[in-house]
Design a protein around this motif. Structure first.
Motif, PDB file in Angstrom:
ATOM      1  N   ASP A 421       0.825  -1.212   0.000  1.00  0.00           N
ATOM      2  CA  ASP A 421       0.000   0.000   0.000  1.00  0.00           C
ATOM      3  C   ASP A 421       0.857   1.259   0.000  1.00  0.00           C
ATOM      4  OD1 ASP A 421      -2.237  -1.569  -0.010  1.00  0.00           O
ATOM      5  OD2 ASP A 421      -2.609  -1.428   2.150  1.00  0.00           O
ATOM      6  N   ALA A 422       1.954   1.221   0.727  1.00  0.00           N
ATOM      7  CA  ALA A 422       2.842   2.384   0.766  1.00  0.00           C
ATOM      8  C   ALA A 422       3.481   2.624  -0.595  1.00  0.00           C
ATOM      9  CB  ALA A 422       3.921   2.177   1.829  1.00  0.00           C
ATOM     10  N   LEU A 423       3.854   1.547  -1.288  1.00  0.00           N
ATOM     11  CA  LEU A 423       4.431   1.693  -2.616  1.00  0.00           C
ATOM     12  C   LEU A 423       3.402   2.229  -3.597  1.00  0.00           C
ATOM     13  CD1 LEU A 423       6.530  -1.613  -2.811  1.00  0.00           C
ATOM     14  CD2 LEU A 423       7.366   0.707  -2.391  1.00  0.00           C
ATOM     15  N   MET A 424       2.163   1.735  -3.512  1.00  0.00           N
ATOM     16  CA  MET A 424       1.102   2.213  -4.394  1.00  0.00           C
ATOM     17  C   MET A 424       0.799   3.691  -4.140  1.00  0.00           C
ATOM     18  SD  MET A 424       0.159  -0.377  -6.301  1.00  0.00           S
ATOM     19  CE  MET A 424      -1.539  -0.175  -6.818  1.00  0.00           C
ATOM     20  N   ALA A 425       0.841   4.079  -2.882  1.00  0.00           N
ATOM     21  CA  ALA A 425       0.590   5.480  -2.548  1.00  0.00           C
ATOM     22  C   ALA A 425       1.677   6.378  -3.128  1.00  0.00           C
ATOM     23  CB  ALA A 425       0.501   5.649  -1.032  1.00  0.00           C
ATOM     24  N   ALA A 426       2.911   5.907  -3.094  1.00  0.00           N
ATOM     25  CA  ALA A 426       4.006   6.693  -3.660  1.00  0.00           C
ATOM     26  C   ALA A 426       3.835   6.844  -5.167  1.00  0.00           C
ATOM     27  CB  ALA A 426       5.347   6.041  -3.328  1.00  0.00           C
ATOM     28  N   LEU A 427       3.393   5.773  -5.816  1.00  0.00           N
ATOM     29  CA  LEU A 427       3.217   5.821  -7.262  1.00  0.00           C
ATOM     30  C   LEU A 427       2.135   6.806  -7.691  1.00  0.00           C
ATOM     31  CD1 LEU A 427       3.563   2.105  -8.446  1.00  0.00           C
ATOM     32  CD2 LEU A 427       4.980   4.058  -9.116  1.00  0.00           C
ATOM     33  N   GLU A 428       1.203   7.108  -6.795  1.00  0.00           N
ATOM     34  CA  GLU A 428       0.149   8.062  -7.135  1.00  0.00           C
ATOM     35  C   GLU A 428       0.728   9.422  -7.489  1.00  0.00           C
ATOM     36  OE1 GLU A 428      -2.967   7.785  -7.652  1.00  0.00           O
ATOM     37  OE2 GLU A 428      -3.210   5.682  -7.091  1.00  0.00           O
ATOM     38  N   GLY A 429       1.913   9.719  -6.974  1.00  0.00           N
ATOM     39  CA  GLY A 429       2.525  11.010  -7.262  1.00  0.00           C
ATOM     40  C   GLY A 429       3.399  11.017  -8.497  1.00  0.00           C
ATOM     41  N   ALA A 430       3.514   9.884  -9.198  1.00  0.00           N
ATOM     42  CA  ALA A 430       4.362   9.797 -10.377  1.00  0.00           C
ATOM     43  C   ALA A 430       3.709  10.478 -11.566  1.00  0.00           C
ATOM     44  CB  ALA A 430       4.635   8.322 -10.693  1.00  0.00           C
ATOM     45  N   PRO A 431       4.484  10.878 -12.561  1.00  0.00           N
ATOM     46  CA  PRO A 431       3.899  11.399 -13.805  1.00  0.00           C
ATOM     47  C   PRO A 431       2.926  10.378 -14.397  1.00  0.00           C
ATOM     48  CG  PRO A 431       6.269  11.788 -13.755  1.00  0.00           C
ATOM     49  CD  PRO A 431       5.962  10.917 -12.578  1.00  0.00           C
ATOM     50  N   ASP A 432       1.902  10.864 -15.091  1.00  0.00           N
ATOM     51  CA  ASP A 432       0.813   9.996 -15.534  1.00  0.00           C
ATOM     52  C   ASP A 432       1.294   8.820 -16.378  1.00  0.00           C
ATOM     53  OD1 ASP A 432      -0.991  11.525 -14.202  1.00  0.00           O
ATOM     54  OD2 ASP A 432      -1.571  12.728 -15.946  1.00  0.00           O
TER      55      ASP A 432
END
Length: 479
Positions: A421-432
């Motif tokens: 979940d923490a990794l997925m949350a970080a990916l939310e901030g990545a470029p589209d």
């Protein structure tokens, strides 16, 4: 070169116990005995009686002169050693001095090394042919080395150590030879180098620093006395003709020295490590390694592992959104088993029974490989390890079998992830565009995973040649 000179000291002590006081006659005898190990033409040893002790000088300048035709030039500080007969088959050995080395060979190597002070004390046991105890210390070590290679610019490495110590002990091993332990510690490492300019990439200066270094080495059944005899054999057969004329003697000397050693284990640590580059500074709070290696024994084993913790990367190198995904610690440990060095050495030594030991053919090579790999393959084991970040941990372990006659390796592995979940949350901030690709990959991985609480588990099965399955789902071949 300094290490070579210091390594000669044990060879210089293989002689019967002397009677006090020291005498010129015995000094001459000692010189002759030492040449047994160094070769009569070496002429690097001199021994002088001095009261109740012998002053031994190791001067490698004659060896440097022998390399003049190849372009070797330079100077090395003579090593001055004091030997004291303890009267019980042991020797007191000591030295204290500065050391300077300046060597060059055109278009091959330039080397300059200075040691402001170096001291050594120890007790050498003639029966064991080993130092039962020894202590050494140095300070102010600097090294500048330039290496030349075809088609690339010369590379210069500069290294400095503020100070260091080495302590060792040895005792008789139950199965012959000696068991030993050595501990090394040093402080204040600085090493600078510049990567060469290659393929249009500019040269890059790099500086490595470490607050402290430590290493422990242990070994069992080191065949020191037999190794000395092997060195004596090579000294007595310095040219190709004499070596070829006594291959039986070489085989006997090598056989007597088997298994060379039973096992050696080493562990080491570097603390507060930093690597400065034009892109910024990389830091590691602690970097460790471990190694386990067997000698020429039937049950061969090699293991290598390393760990790091407190990893930091140069500022700005990683975008802010990816920072939570960066690992701060890592462990990796791999071992190789199911090979037989003893059998392989026996087959290799049989070549010395041939009229021309170098004239071996495919049949010999096949026999050597069969001896080395009695099962036709080795087992490579990935011992439990982990990659850990702030809010996640990826663990892994497994094993595979590989052999020269196998088209594909076989094996099994288990990978476990917590904190997805923490990794997925970080990916939310990545470029589209990056987020879409990463999310797709994560989704596929999650779809194949087995869920146990907050863990995702992937059990990888490739035990059948040509097949691959994850958690029982076939990905390749039949299953």
């Amino acid at each position: 070169m300094k290490k070579l000179v210091l390594a000669l000291v044990p060879f210089l002590l293989a002689t019967p116990a002397l009677a006090n006081p020291a005498s010129p006659e015995e000094a001459d005898h000692l010189t002759q005995v030492f040449q047994t190990y160094l070769g009569a033409g070496a002429n690097v040893i001199s021994v002088v009686a001095n009261g109740d002790v012998y002053d031994l000088t190791v001067d490698v300048q004659p060896l440097i002169a022998m390399g003049m035709d190849a372009g070797l030039a330079g100077t090395v500080t003579p090593i001055a050693v004091q030997l004291a007969d303890n009267g019980d088959g042991t020797w007191g050995v000591s030295l204290e001095q500065a050391i300077s080395i300046d060597l060059s060979m055109p278009q091959v190597l330039d080397l300059k090394e200075e040691v402001a002070s170096f001291s050594f004390t120890g007790t050498f046991d003639e029966t064991l042919m080993a130092f039962t105890e020894a202590q050494s210390a140095f300070s102010g070590l600097t090294l500048v080395e330039t290496i030349y290679a075809p088609d690339v610019p010369p590379q210069t490495i500069e290294m400095a150590l503020d100070s260091g110590t080495l302590e060792s002990t040895a005792s008789a091993a139950a199965a012959g030879g000696t068991d030993f332990q050595a501990t090394f510690a040093a402080e204040g490492l600085t090493e600078t180098m510049t990567t060469p300019e290659l393929d249009g990439q500019p040269a890059m200066p790099i500086t490595i620093k470490a607050e402290s270094l430590s290493q422990t080495l242990t070994g069992s059944q080191f065949m020191g006395a037999e190794m000395f005899q092997l060195a004596a054999w090579f000294s007595a057969h310095a040219d190709d003709a004499s070596l070829a004329a006594d291959t039986a003697g070489l085989k006997a000397a090598l056989t007597a020295a088997l298994p060379f050693f039973d096992a050696v284990q080493a562990t080491g640590t570097a603390t507060m490590l930093s690597v400065d580059t034009p892109m910024g500074a990389l830091g590691i709070e602690e970097l460790g390694f471990a190694m386990d290696l067997t000698g020429a024994v039937p049950d061969g084993h090699f293991q290598q592992g390393f760990t790091l913790s407190g990893l930091t990367l140069p500022a700005g190198l990683v975008p802010d959104w990816a920072a939570p995904m960066l690992p701060h610690s890592l462990s990796l440990d791999v071992q190789v088993t199911d090979f037989d060095p003893a059998a392989a050495v026996t087959v290799a030594l049989s070549a010395l029974d041939l009229p021309d030991p170098s004239a071996t053919g495919p049949e010999f090579d096949a026999n050597l490989l069969t001896a080395l790999l009695p099962k036709g393959a080795v087992t490579i084991t990935l011992n439990p390890g982990a990659l850990t970040g702030v809010d996640y941990e990826l663990t892994y372990e497994g094993a595979m079998v590989m052999g020269p006659d196998m088209e594909l390796p076989t094996g099994q592995a288990t990978v476990t992830l917590t904190g997805v979940d923490a990794l997925m949350a970080a990916l939310e901030g990545a470029p589209d565009d990056m987020k879409a690709q990463a999310m797709m990959g994560f989704g596929m991985a999650q779809g194949m995973a087995k869920v146990e609480g907050d863990k995702l588990i992937w059990e990888i099965d490739a035990a059948t040649p040509g097949s691959l399955a994850i958690n029982g789902m076939p990905l390749m071949g039949g299953n």
